[in-house]
Design a protein around this motif. Structure first.
Motif, mmCIF file in Angstrom:
data_model
loop_
_atom_site.group_PDB
_atom_site.id
_atom_site.type_symbol
_atom_site.label_atom_id
_atom_site.label_comp_id
_atom_site.label_asym_id
_atom_site.label_seq_id
_atom_site.Cartn_x
_atom_site.Cartn_y
_atom_site.Cartn_z
ATOM 1 N N ASN A 22 0.839 -1.198 0.000
ATOM 2 C CA ASN A 22 0.000 0.000 0.000
ATOM 3 C C ASN A 22 0.869 1.241 0.000
ATOM 4 O O ASN A 22 1.939 1.261 0.592
ATOM 5 N N LYS A 27 -4.427 2.050 -2.495
ATOM 6 C CA LYS A 27 -4.885 1.160 -1.426
ATOM 7 C C LYS A 27 -5.162 -0.239 -1.982
ATOM 8 O O LYS A 27 -6.239 -0.801 -1.823
ATOM 9 N N GLU A 30 -6.287 -2.900 0.669
ATOM 10 C CA GLU A 30 -7.677 -2.722 1.116
ATOM 11 C C GLU A 30 -8.661 -3.099 0.010
ATOM 12 O O GLU A 30 -9.697 -3.698 0.287
ATOM 13 N N GLU A 34 -11.526 -5.983 0.263
ATOM 14 C CA GLU A 34 -12.927 -5.715 -0.050
ATOM 15 C C GLU A 34 -13.440 -6.675 -1.127
ATOM 16 O O GLU A 34 -14.569 -7.173 -1.036
ATOM 17 N N ASN A 56 -17.414 -0.247 4.916
ATOM 18 C CA ASN A 56 -16.008 0.126 4.816
ATOM 19 C C ASN A 56 -15.790 1.501 5.436
ATOM 20 O O ASN A 56 -16.637 2.378 5.346
ATOM 21 N N GLN A 57 -14.653 1.640 6.120
ATOM 22 C CA GLN A 57 -14.259 2.874 6.800
ATOM 23 C C GLN A 57 -15.385 3.420 7.694
ATOM 24 O O GLN A 57 -15.779 4.576 7.564
ATOM 25 N N ASP A 66 -10.961 -0.853 9.266
ATOM 26 C CA ASP A 66 -11.187 -0.563 7.853
ATOM 27 C C ASP A 66 -12.534 -1.118 7.384
ATOM 28 O O ASP A 66 -13.172 -0.541 6.515
ATOM 29 N N CYS A 80 -6.823 -3.487 7.894
ATOM 30 C CA CYS A 80 -5.901 -3.948 6.858
ATOM 31 C C CYS A 80 -4.495 -3.429 7.127
ATOM 32 O O CYS A 80 -4.271 -2.237 7.245
#
Length: 84
Positions: A22, A27, A30, A34, A56-57, A66, A80
């Protein structure tokens, strides 16, 4: 651990995830997590009444976790991290 077969499948699939570097602007890790969440049968929570969903987030991009993944009455929080 979990009674939910979907959460068990998710954890098994996440364990097989390969390293991704990352950066601040990219990202990849991440996005890979996902993708696995979606492939494991969870839908993004968009004001629906889904029993199997993820957010997410949930606390913003600078605070953990995350992802929060929910299947009926069970949930898991994912943060993550990537390391060589």
């Amino acid at each position: 651990m979990f009674r939910s077969l979907k959460l068990k499948l998710l954890l098994r699939n996440l364990k097989q995830l390969k390293y991704s570097n990352n950066t601040f602007n990219s990202k990849i890790h991440e996005e890979s997590v996902e993708k696995i969440i979606i492939e494991s049968g969870f839908k993004h929570k968009n004001n629906t009444n889904e029993k199997c969903y993820y957010i997410n987030q949930p606390n913003g991009s600078q605070k953990p976790p995350d992802f929060i993944v929910v299947d009926a009455n069970e949930s898991i929080e994912l943060e993550c991290k990537s390391k060589k």
